[in-house]
Design an enzyme around this catalytic site. Structure first.
Site, short mmCIF file in Angstrom:
data_model
loop_
_atom_site.label_atom_id
_atom_site.label_comp_id
_atom_site.label_asym_id
_atom_site.label_seq_id
_atom_site.Cartn_x
_atom_site.Cartn_y
_atom_site.Cartn_z
N ASN A 62 -40.82 14.61 10.88
CA ASN A 62 -40.43 13.83 9.71
C ASN A 62 -40.67 14.62 8.43
O ASN A 62 -41.64 15.36 8.31
CB ASN A 62 -41.09 12.44 9.68
CG ASN A 62 -42.59 12.44 9.89
OD1 ASN A 62 -43.14 13.30 10.54
ND2 ASN A 62 -43.25 11.45 9.32
N GLU A 64 -40.80 13.92 4.47
CA GLU A 64 -40.87 12.86 3.45
C GLU A 64 -40.51 13.40 2.06
O GLU A 64 -40.37 14.61 1.85
CB GLU A 64 -42.25 12.22 3.49
CG GLU A 64 -42.49 11.53 4.83
CD GLU A 64 -43.75 10.69 4.89
OE1 GLU A 64 -44.61 10.79 3.99
OE2 GLU A 64 -43.86 9.91 5.86
N CYS A 73 -36.66 10.79 9.34
CA CYS A 73 -37.49 10.72 10.54
C CYS A 73 -37.34 11.97 11.39
O CYS A 73 -36.32 12.68 11.34
CB CYS A 73 -37.08 9.53 11.40
SG CYS A 73 -37.41 7.93 10.70
N GLU A 75 -36.86 12.17 14.65
CA GLU A 75 -35.81 12.12 15.68
C GLU A 75 -34.46 12.52 15.10
O GLU A 75 -33.67 13.22 15.73
CB GLU A 75 -35.71 10.71 16.27
CG GLU A 75 -36.97 10.25 17.00
CD GLU A 75 -37.99 9.56 16.10
OE1 GLU A 75 -38.06 9.90 14.89
OE2 GLU A 75 -38.72 8.71 16.61
N CYS A 112 -37.40 4.45 15.51
CA CYS A 112 -36.99 3.33 14.65
C CYS A 112 -35.51 3.00 14.88
O CYS A 112 -34.77 3.76 15.52
CB CYS A 112 -37.26 3.66 13.19
SG CYS A 112 -36.03 4.76 12.45
N CYS A 115 -32.95 5.64 13.76
CA CYS A 115 -32.90 6.79 14.68
C CYS A 115 -32.18 6.43 15.97
O CYS A 115 -31.42 7.23 16.52
CB CYS A 115 -34.30 7.31 14.97
SG CYS A 115 -35.01 8.18 13.56
N1 THU Z 1 -40.88 7.98 11.30
C1 THU Z 1 -40.31 8.84 12.17
O1 THU Z 1 -40.30 10.07 11.97
N2 THU Z 1 -39.71 8.33 13.27
C2 THU Z 1 -39.66 7.00 13.58
O2 THU Z 1 -38.98 6.61 14.51
C3 THU Z 1 -40.43 6.05 12.78
C4 THU Z 1 -40.90 6.55 11.48
C5 THU Z 1 -41.49 8.53 10.09
C6 THU Z 1 -40.76 8.16 8.82
C7 THU Z 1 -41.86 8.28 7.80
O3 THU Z 1 -41.97 9.64 7.40
C8 THU Z 1 -43.11 7.92 8.57
O4 THU Z 1 -42.80 8.05 9.95
C9 THU Z 1 -43.61 6.51 8.32
O5 THU Z 1 -42.62 5.56 8.51
#
Ligand code: THU
Length: 160
Positions: A62, A64, A73, A75, A112, A115
């Site tokens: 991920n 940010e 994210c 994935e 999520c 994704c």
């Molecule tokens: N996140 C992911 O990388 N994958 C997911 O399927 C759920 C959330 C990340 C997004 C964000 O940077 C952090 O986790 C918190 O939501």
């Protein structure tokens, strides 16, 4: 009126050691990616690794952003990398690992919804299921035999 019931079936392994060798390797690549995540805001690090049918393993984590919705994210970072660099390859398997600084992640952390939608696009494109293994930092690993199983009743190109 009729009722439609859709079932999701998951395989759950008690520990990573129960997984086949190639999946342990793939999960280790997801953990390596997870450790390089850029998640200074949520402090929730996620890594994803994909095994392609050409033998390549690609990974992502991920990313940010101070403008929160601009982040991405793990994935999607990984699958878009695969789509961008290996457009002819099929994604066979995906491993995902997540960890948080706030509390121990002992249960499998599923991808999520956004994704799942993104992964669905590639599963449909390649007309071949993607096996998805997901876990927290330690503990159980859940496996879905396809993305469709995690996102039944998907929105796809047939609607367009
Ligand atoms: N996140 C992911 O990388 N994958 C997911 O399927 C759920 C959330 C990340 C997004 C964000 O940077 C952090 O986790 C918190 O939501």
């Amino acid at each position: 009126m009729k009722e439609i019931k859709i079932e999701t079936v998951l395989q759950v392994y008690d520990t990573i050691n129960e997984l086949p060798k190639d999946i342990i390797n793939l999960m280790e690549r997801a953990v390596e990616a997870r450790n390089k995540a850029y998640a200074p805001y949520s402090k929730f690090n996620v890594g994803a690794a994909l095994l392609l049918n050409n033998g390549e393993i690609v990974s992502g984590n991920n990313q940010e952003n101070a403008s929160y919705p601009s982040g991405l994210c793990a994935e999607r970072t990984a699958i878009y990398y695969a789509g961008a660099n290996y457009p002819e390859a099929a994604v066979l398997k995906m491993a995902i690992s997540a960890t948080s600084i706030n509390k121990p992640t002992l249960e499998p952390i599923p991808p999520c919804g956004a994704c799942r939608q993104a992964i669905a696009e590639y599963e449909i494109k390649q007309n071949q299921p993607i096996e998805i293994y997901f876990m927290g930092e330690t503990g159980k690993v859940a496996m879905s035999k396809s993305l469709e199983n995690l996102l039944p009743f998907v929105f796809d190109k047939s609607a367009l």
